[in-house]
Write a protein that holds these residues in place. Structure first.
Motif, PDB file in Angstrom:
ATOM      1  N   THR A 103       0.824  -1.092  -0.007  1.00 29.79           N
ATOM      2  CA  THR A 103      -0.131   0.046  -0.020  1.00 29.79           C
ATOM      3  C   THR A 103       1.005   1.344  -0.013  1.00 29.79           C
ATOM      4  N   GLU A 104       2.139   1.095   0.162  1.00 33.80           N
ATOM      5  CA  GLU A 104       2.991   2.263   0.152  1.00 33.80           C
ATOM      6  C   GLU A 104       2.943   3.055  -1.260  1.00 33.80           C
ATOM      7  N   ARG A 105       2.471   2.548  -2.285  1.00 32.21           N
ATOM      8  CA  ARG A 105       2.423   2.931  -3.733  1.00 32.21           C
ATOM      9  C   ARG A 105       1.334   2.541  -4.480  1.00 32.21           C
ATOM     10  N   PRO A 106       0.498   3.501  -4.967  1.00 25.72           N
ATOM     11  CA  PRO A 106      -0.687   3.093  -5.880  1.00 25.72           C
ATOM     12  C   PRO A 106      -0.370   1.794  -6.860  1.00 25.72           C
ATOM     13  N   GLY A 107       0.870   2.021  -7.728  1.00 25.98           N
ATOM     14  CA  GLY A 107       1.241   0.922  -8.502  1.00 25.98           C
ATOM     15  C   GLY A 107       1.066  -0.327  -7.835  1.00 25.98           C
ATOM     16  N   ARG A 108       1.685  -0.504  -6.705  1.00 28.62           N
ATOM     17  CA  ARG A 108       1.876  -1.793  -6.101  1.00 28.62           C
ATOM     18  C   ARG A 108       0.493  -2.240  -5.656  1.00 28.62           C
ATOM     19  N   LEU A 109      -0.359  -1.443  -5.149  1.00 31.46           N
ATOM     20  CA  LEU A 109      -1.633  -2.023  -4.763  1.00 31.46           C
ATOM     21  C   LEU A 109      -2.450  -2.331  -6.103  1.00 31.46           C
ATOM     22  N   ALA A 110      -2.341  -1.482  -7.100  1.00 33.45           N
ATOM     23  CA  ALA A 110      -3.114  -1.954  -8.344  1.00 33.45           C
ATOM     24  C   ALA A 110      -2.353  -3.062  -8.920  1.00 33.45           C
ATOM     25  N   LEU A 111      -1.268  -3.372  -8.880  1.00 30.30           N
ATOM     26  CA  LEU A 111      -0.667  -4.847  -9.250  1.00 30.30           C
ATOM     27  C   LEU A 111      -1.257  -5.789  -8.358  1.00 30.30           C
ATOM     28  N   ALA A 112      -1.490  -5.719  -6.859  1.00 22.46           N
ATOM     29  CA  ALA A 112      -1.934  -6.729  -6.113  1.00 22.46           C
ATOM     30  C   ALA A 112      -3.427  -6.989  -6.400  1.00 22.46           C
ATOM     31  N   VAL A 113      -4.201  -6.048  -6.658  1.00 24.03           N
ATOM     32  CA  VAL A 113      -5.694  -6.252  -7.131  1.00 24.03           C
ATOM     33  C   VAL A 113      -5.641  -6.752  -8.447  1.00 24.03           C
ATOM     34  N   LEU A 114      -4.861  -6.415  -9.506  1.00 28.34           N
ATOM     35  CA  LEU A 114      -4.861  -7.149 -10.798  1.00 28.34           C
ATOM     36  C   LEU A 114      -4.403  -8.843 -10.554  1.00 28.34           C
ATOM     37  N   ALA A 115      -3.335  -8.881  -9.652  1.00 27.31           N
ATOM     38  CA  ALA A 115      -2.864 -10.380  -9.527  1.00 27.31           C
ATOM     39  C   ALA A 115      -4.048 -11.246  -8.794  1.00 27.31           C
ATOM     40  N   CYS A 116      -4.736 -10.692  -7.983  1.00 29.95           N
ATOM     41  CA  CYS A 116      -5.943 -11.189  -7.237  1.00 29.95           C
ATOM     42  C   CYS A 116      -6.995 -11.479  -8.265  1.00 29.95           C
ATOM     43  N   TYR A 117      -7.220 -10.493  -9.083  1.00 30.60           N
ATOM     44  CA  TYR A 117      -8.217 -10.674 -10.359  1.00 30.60           C
ATOM     45  C   TYR A 117      -7.770 -11.827 -11.336  1.00 30.60           C
ATOM     46  N   LEU A 118      -6.605 -11.783 -11.652  1.00 31.64           N
ATOM     47  CA  LEU A 118      -6.183 -12.860 -12.494  1.00 31.64           C
ATOM     48  C   LEU A 118      -6.285 -14.223 -11.780  1.00 31.64           C
TER      49      LEU A 118
END
Length: 180
Positions: A103-118
């Protein structure tokens, strides 16, 4: 801290169940072209807070979709709820104990959401293959859920700005138990 984890997971699970039930209900009764459930966002938040056990939020959310869809057999339940266990896969890979780095950076959180989605898409695809011999359903699911993915991603990014909401609660638990 155990009580807080239980309350936290129960609260997020109820929200996920209601979100899935309502999305399925609106799609079925109102003929809406697509629906948005926030179960993905709720599950990602729960897994950042509590680790892989947070995937229970997605599983219970899947039960809400099962109930709303009028599911009557165990195969449908496995599809709606069981496949959601795959949401935990990214957390098992990137989450030893400290998930605050996500959660430190928006890009990391976005990647975490995308990884869970995939991971969720893979789980649904495998469930469709095993349960119904539907090889194309995974692709259909992937594309059907892109708009809800955007809403879930935006929700996570918005909630990221709220201190203490998307944070690692397991570190608090370690502090309480005297561990470092």
């Amino acid at each position: 801290m155990q009580r807080m984890r239980l309350f936290d997971l129960a609260f997020f699970s109820v929200l996920a169940w209601l979100s899935e039930w309502l999305a399925s209900y609106l799609t079925r009764t109102m003929g809406v072209g697509f629906s948005v459930s926030f179960t993905l966002a709720l599950t990602v938040i729960a897994m950042i807070r509590w680790g892989p056990i947070g995937c229970i939020v997605g599983v219970i959310g899947g039960v809400g979709a099962f109930v709303s869809a009028g599911g009557e057999d165990y195969l449908t339940l496995i599809y709606y709820a069981g496949a959601n266990v795959f949401l935990a896969l990214p957390t098992l890979v990137y989450s030893a104990r400290d998930t605050d780095w996500i959660t430190e950076r928006p890009g990391r959180l976005a990647l975490a959401v995308l990884a869970c989605y995939l991971s969720l898409c893979v789980g649904k695809w495998l469930a469709l293959i095993v349960l119904y011999r539907d090889w194309d359903g995974g692709v259909d699911y992937f594309f059907a859920e892109l708009i809800p993915l955007v809403f879930n991603l935006l929700l996570c990014l918005l909630l990221r700005s709220r201190d203490g909401l998307i944070c690692n609660m397991r570190l608090e638990e370690d502090d309480e138990n005297g561990q470092t």
